[in-house]
Design a protein around this motif. Structure first.
Motif, PDB file in Angstrom:
ATOM      1  N   TRP A  54       0.875  -1.276   0.131  1.00 46.72           N
ATOM      2  CA  TRP A  54      -0.038  -0.145   0.049  1.00 46.72           C
ATOM      3  C   TRP A  54       1.157   1.364   0.122  1.00 46.72           C
TER       4      TRP A  54
ATOM      5  N   THR B 247       2.769   1.779  -3.129  1.00 43.03           N
ATOM      6  CA  THR B 247       2.144   2.170  -4.369  1.00 43.03           C
ATOM      7  C   THR B 247       1.335   3.532  -4.638  1.00 43.03           C
TER       8      THR B 247
ATOM      9  N   ALA C 170      -5.792  -5.104   4.427  1.00 44.76           N
ATOM     10  CA  ALA C 170      -6.921  -4.212   3.549  1.00 44.76           C
ATOM     11  C   ALA C 170      -8.373  -4.966   3.519  1.00 44.76           C
TER      12      ALA C 170
ATOM     13  N   CYS D  35     -10.262   3.436  -5.279  1.00 46.92           N
ATOM     14  CA  CYS D  35      -9.665   2.789  -4.416  1.00 46.92           C
ATOM     15  C   CYS D  35      -9.551   1.232  -4.710  1.00 46.92           C
ATOM     16  N   ASP D  36      -9.995   0.829  -5.602  1.00 43.51           N
ATOM     17  CA  ASP D  36      -9.997  -0.652  -5.685  1.00 43.51           C
ATOM     18  C   ASP D  36     -11.029  -1.483  -4.761  1.00 43.51           C
TER      19      ASP D  36
ATOM     20  N   GLN E  74     -13.051  -5.466   0.386  1.00 44.10           N
ATOM     21  CA  GLN E  74     -11.619  -5.037   0.185  1.00 44.10           C
ATOM     22  C   GLN E  74     -11.170  -4.006  -0.693  1.00 44.10           C
TER      23      GLN E  74
ATOM     24  N   HIS F 186      -7.877  -0.669  -1.537  1.00 42.95           N
ATOM     25  CA  HIS F 186      -6.468  -0.289  -1.238  1.00 42.95           C
ATOM     26  C   HIS F 186      -6.774   0.868  -0.278  1.00 42.95           C
TER      27      HIS F 186
ATOM     28  N   MET G  61      -5.063   4.260  -0.969  1.00 43.04           N
ATOM     29  CA  MET G  61      -5.606   5.097  -2.157  1.00 43.04           C
ATOM     30  C   MET G  61      -6.957   5.749  -1.574  1.00 43.04           C
ATOM     31  N   TYR G  62      -7.606   5.050  -0.732  1.00 41.70           N
ATOM     32  CA  TYR G  62      -8.697   5.566   0.079  1.00 41.70           C
ATOM     33  C   TYR G  62      -8.218   6.721   1.002  1.00 41.70           C
TER      34      TYR G  62
END
Ligand SMILES: Cc1cc2nc3c(=O)[nH]c(=O)nc-3n(C[C@H](O)[C@H](O)[C@H](O)COP(=O)(O)OP(=O)(O)OC[C@H]3O[C@@H](n4cnc5c(N)ncnc54)[C@H](O)[C@@H]3O)c2cc1C
Length: 285
Positions: A16, A19, A77, A124-125, A181, A183, A186-187
């Motif tokens: 995390w 990336t 995650a 955020c996936d 789930q 990321h 990103m969130y």
């Protein structure tokens, strides 16, 4: 070493954090004032600061280190109310009402995050997945059966099965549908951008050392300054300001996570072994 193996080398500490690069903020130097001070900028502190600022509360966020560099930067995650074998234990140790409250709080947290992501179109996936607790021994299988009874008692949706798509023998498993789930960084990157837009002061490398209680306000002493405020929210994972002998109940724990690339696709779902004492000790794929 192949290129694929090399992507996550032994130097990788967190996928995390590797990336997503969060913005940097200066340390606090000198004195400042705010209505609410949030101490600790992991997912708890960042979310709390965001919720308060959205309601128009004057809030300041500080962290002893970098944003999301505590546990938040290193988790599996999952956003789930299935934290290992927990509900049977909670009913026995705290009673049905509190166990139900624990589930409700986690369910609401999941819904809040899911709705927030949807309404604000955050990338955020995030995706919904079932959470699956599995047993590989007879003892664990019995524990899972007890856990299912606890689910039934509390009205938690769960399915007991002996068939899961794992590449090793499983005695039984308890599926909690509708978990998720994402990321996490990103969130949080998006939440932090919102805090910046709302002019919330954020200070990194700002260790809160103590709280002085005054008649009408509180003063939090930091390494190089101080913050006057009406309220202090301690989101530091463990209390830095101790007034109930928490330190006497604290003990250090370390958990290890391994992130691997696989040759084939992984089955859907977030898997956790019932043999793991606590959900935080991963064992998930
Ligand atoms: C291996 C592992 C996997 C996990 N996986 C999951 C998962 O998949 N899903 C899940 O929901 N939970 C998971 N957890 C639990 C996880 O710890 C929490 O969900 C969450 O990340 C905790 O966030 P937090 O903001 O409360 O704490 P942290 O992320 O630890 O943040 C606390 C912050 O406070 C700061 N701080 C501390 N003291 C001070 C001070 N005196 N002054 C200023 N700042 C201070 C720290 O620097 C830190 O940034 C996992 C835990 C572990 C160990």
């Amino acid at each position: 070493m192949t290129e694929k193996q090399n992507r996550f080398s032994e130097e990788t500490l967190s996928i995390w954090r590797d990336t997503v690069h969060l913005p940097a903020f200066s340390p606090l130097k000198g004195a400042c004032a705010t209505d609410v001070l949030v101490v600790g900028a992991g997912i708890t502190g960042i979310t709390t600061a965001y919720m308060l600022a959205k309601r128009g509360v004057q809030v300041t966020l500080i962290d002893a280190s970098k944003l999301a560099s505590g546990t938040t930067g290193y988790t599996t995650a999952k956003i789930s109310a299935q934290h290992g074998l927990i509900y049977d234990h909670l009913i026995r140790s705290m009673g049905e009402e509190k166990a139900a409250l624990y589930y409700q709080a986690n369910k609401e947290g999941l819904h809040w995050i899911g709705n927030h992501i949807k309404e604000n179109d955050l990338h955020c996936d995030f995706n919904m997945q079932p959470s699956i607790l599995y047993a590989t021994s007879d003892k664990e299988a019995q524990d899972i059966e007890k856990e299912k009874k606890a689910y039934d008692q509390l009205g938690i949706l769960g399915t007991l099965t002996d068939s899961v798509p794992l590449p090793f023998a499983v005695k039984n498993a308890l599926i909690m549908p509708g978990q998720a789930q994402f990321h996490p960084l990103m969130y949080l990157h998006e939440l932090i951008a919102e805090l910046v837009k709302m002019n919330v002061p954020i200070y990194e490398e700002t260790l809160a050392e103590t709280i002085e209680e005054k008649e009408t306000e509180r003063q939090v002493k930091t390494k190089n300054g101080s913050i006057s405020c009406q309220h202090v929210l301690i989101c530091s994972h463990f209390p830095f300001y101790d007034y109930r002998f928490y330190f006497a109940r604290m003990f250090p724990e370390r958990s290890y996570l391994l992130a691997c690339e696989t040759d084939g696709a992984l089955p859907d779902g977030m898997y956790l072994s019932a043999g793991i004492r606590n959900a935080r000790f991963a064992g998930c794929i």
